[in-house]
Scaffold this motif. Sequence first.
Motif, PDB file in Angstrom:
ATOM      1  N   ILE A 108      40.610  43.862  48.689  1.00 14.52           N
ATOM      2  CA  ILE A 108      41.207  44.482  47.518  1.00 14.52           C
ATOM      3  C   ILE A 108      40.315  45.645  47.126  1.00 14.52           C
ATOM      4  O   ILE A 108      39.120  45.463  46.867  1.00 14.52           O
ATOM      5  CB  ILE A 108      41.362  43.494  46.352  1.00 14.52           C
ATOM      6  N   TRP A 109      40.878  46.836  47.140  1.00 14.19           N
ATOM      7  CA  TRP A 109      40.160  48.049  46.743  1.00 14.19           C
ATOM      8  C   TRP A 109      40.491  48.353  45.289  1.00 14.19           C
ATOM      9  O   TRP A 109      41.630  48.155  44.844  1.00 14.19           O
ATOM     10  CB  TRP A 109      40.608  49.241  47.588  1.00 14.19           C
ATOM     11  N   TYR A 110      39.526  48.909  44.572  1.00 16.79           N
ATOM     12  CA  TYR A 110      39.724  49.296  43.182  1.00 16.79           C
ATOM     13  C   TYR A 110      39.642  50.818  43.108  1.00 16.79           C
ATOM     14  O   TYR A 110      38.593  51.409  43.361  1.00 16.79           O
ATOM     15  CB  TYR A 110      38.691  48.627  42.285  1.00 16.79           C
ATOM     16  N   ILE A 111      40.770  51.421  42.780  1.00 15.75           N
ATOM     17  CA  ILE A 111      40.872  52.871  42.875  1.00 15.75           C
ATOM     18  C   ILE A 111      41.395  53.455  41.563  1.00 15.75           C
ATOM     19  O   ILE A 111      42.106  52.794  40.801  1.00 15.75           O
ATOM     20  CB  ILE A 111      41.784  53.293  44.037  1.00 15.75           C
ATOM     21  N   LYS A 156      42.959  50.455  39.465  1.00  5.77           N
ATOM     22  CA  LYS A 156      44.142  49.875  40.100  1.00  5.77           C
ATOM     23  C   LYS A 156      43.747  49.097  41.348  1.00  5.77           C
ATOM     24  O   LYS A 156      42.903  49.531  42.129  1.00  5.77           O
ATOM     25  CB  LYS A 156      45.124  50.991  40.470  1.00  5.77           C
ATOM     26  N   LYS A 157      44.376  47.939  41.555  1.00  6.05           N
ATOM     27  CA  LYS A 157      44.134  47.135  42.746  1.00  6.05           C
ATOM     28  C   LYS A 157      44.990  47.630  43.905  1.00  6.05           C
ATOM     29  O   LYS A 157      46.196  47.820  43.754  1.00  6.05           O
ATOM     30  CB  LYS A 157      44.458  45.661  42.491  1.00  6.05           C
ATOM     31  N   HIS A 158      44.342  47.820  45.041  1.00  9.45           N
ATOM     32  CA  HIS A 158      45.052  48.178  46.266  1.00  9.45           C
ATOM     33  C   HIS A 158      44.790  47.071  47.281  1.00  9.45           C
ATOM     34  O   HIS A 158      43.657  46.876  47.731  1.00  9.45           O
ATOM     35  CB  HIS A 158      44.562  49.515  46.804  1.00  9.45           C
ATOM     36  N   LEU A 159      45.830  46.306  47.625  1.00 10.15           N
ATOM     37  CA  LEU A 159      45.698  45.142  48.492  1.00 10.15           C
ATOM     38  C   LEU A 159      45.867  45.548  49.950  1.00 10.15           C
ATOM     39  O   LEU A 159      46.808  46.276  50.289  1.00 10.15           O
ATOM     40  CB  LEU A 159      46.739  44.081  48.133  1.00 10.15           C
ATOM     41  N   VAL A 160      44.968  45.065  50.786  1.00 15.39           N
ATOM     42  CA  VAL A 160      44.956  45.454  52.195  1.00 15.39           C
ATOM     43  C   VAL A 160      45.085  44.208  53.067  1.00 15.39           C
ATOM     44  O   VAL A 160      44.230  43.312  53.014  1.00 15.39           O
ATOM     45  CB  VAL A 160      43.657  46.212  52.548  1.00 15.39           C
ATOM     46  N   LYS A 162      35.129  46.945  46.420  1.00 16.00           N
ATOM     47  CA  LYS A 162      36.090  46.089  47.119  1.00 16.00           C
ATOM     48  C   LYS A 162      35.707  44.624  46.923  1.00 16.00           C
ATOM     49  O   LYS A 162      34.525  44.298  46.793  1.00 16.00           O
ATOM     50  CB  LYS A 162      36.084  46.356  48.633  1.00 16.00           C
ATOM     51  N   ASP A 207      35.939  55.567  53.990  1.00 14.98           N
ATOM     52  CA  ASP A 207      36.370  54.443  54.825  1.00 14.98           C
ATOM     53  C   ASP A 207      36.255  54.854  56.285  1.00 14.98           C
ATOM     54  O   ASP A 207      37.229  55.264  56.907  1.00 14.98           O
ATOM     55  CB  ASP A 207      37.805  54.034  54.485  1.00 14.98           C
ATOM     56  N   GLU A 227      43.500  56.711  39.827  1.00 16.64           N
ATOM     57  CA  GLU A 227      44.484  57.740  40.170  1.00 16.64           C
ATOM     58  C   GLU A 227      44.009  59.071  39.607  1.00 16.64           C
ATOM     59  O   GLU A 227      44.513  59.586  38.611  1.00 16.64           O
ATOM     60  CB  GLU A 227      45.848  57.337  39.633  1.00 16.64           C
TER      61      GLU A 227
END
Length: 261
Positions: free
Chosen positions: A32-35, A4-8, A47, A151, A37
């Motif tokens: 953009i982090w790739y995480i 999943k993309k997590h936009l920062v 990233k 992080d 679940e």
Amino acid sequence: MKLKKHLVNKPWGRTDIPAEFGTLSGRRIGEIWYIAETEAPLPILVKWLFTSEKLSIQVHPDDAQAHARGMSLGQEECWYVVDAGADAVIGVGTTRPLSSEELYAASLSGEIEGLMDWKKVSAGDYFYIPAGTVHAIGAGIILVEVQQYTDITYRLYDYGRDRELHLDDGVAVSSATPYTDARSGNAGLGTQLVDGPHFQLWHVSAMDDVPALPPSGNIWIIPLSGQVQTDGEAAAKGDCIITSDKAKITFSSDATALVAF
């Protein structure tokens, strides 16, 4: 599976990141982090970074230093430059060794910016950043960062931005010396970028370019061009997929990717 993309949002991010990453509604995206679940944290974090201004001058702790501060992991990382403007630079290490007192004073005064070793970069360049390395990324760069799944950033200097600095912790974990790590250069296809204690990283056009994979465990694939298929899913630039079965991974004829495990 695709992560999943997590936009920062970041003050140094961009509003014009490539269309492959989706419609971002004018947000100033820096990372953009790739995480996944999952309940258990993964050992690797991927990233993409997009810069319009310089990032802070910063440093990360190693595992032992992180443990001493109540955190589970330190942070070591590798940068792979995907695109860079004509004047793009990154700062890795200092031009001369600095004592803790000198580093603290230079960070406080801003002199640290002139003491960084700013290196001109272009697409395909890569740098492994060991914990303790004082570093910064300049403007006009798109890169992939592969790192330990944590992080922890101690900012030493931030060009007058209204953000917290972490001088005590940052200086305490820093090794403010010239950068000499051999895990750097320009990555041709079939190149192993990192063979380290926390992860391995390759730049490839086929899985056959990776001579040995772990007998068990996950494989991270970050497409840079073309298409990669695995587990019934197709991935392209802007995606990151994770799988545990090398046999099911296929590359299109024009595909290149970073592979981590």
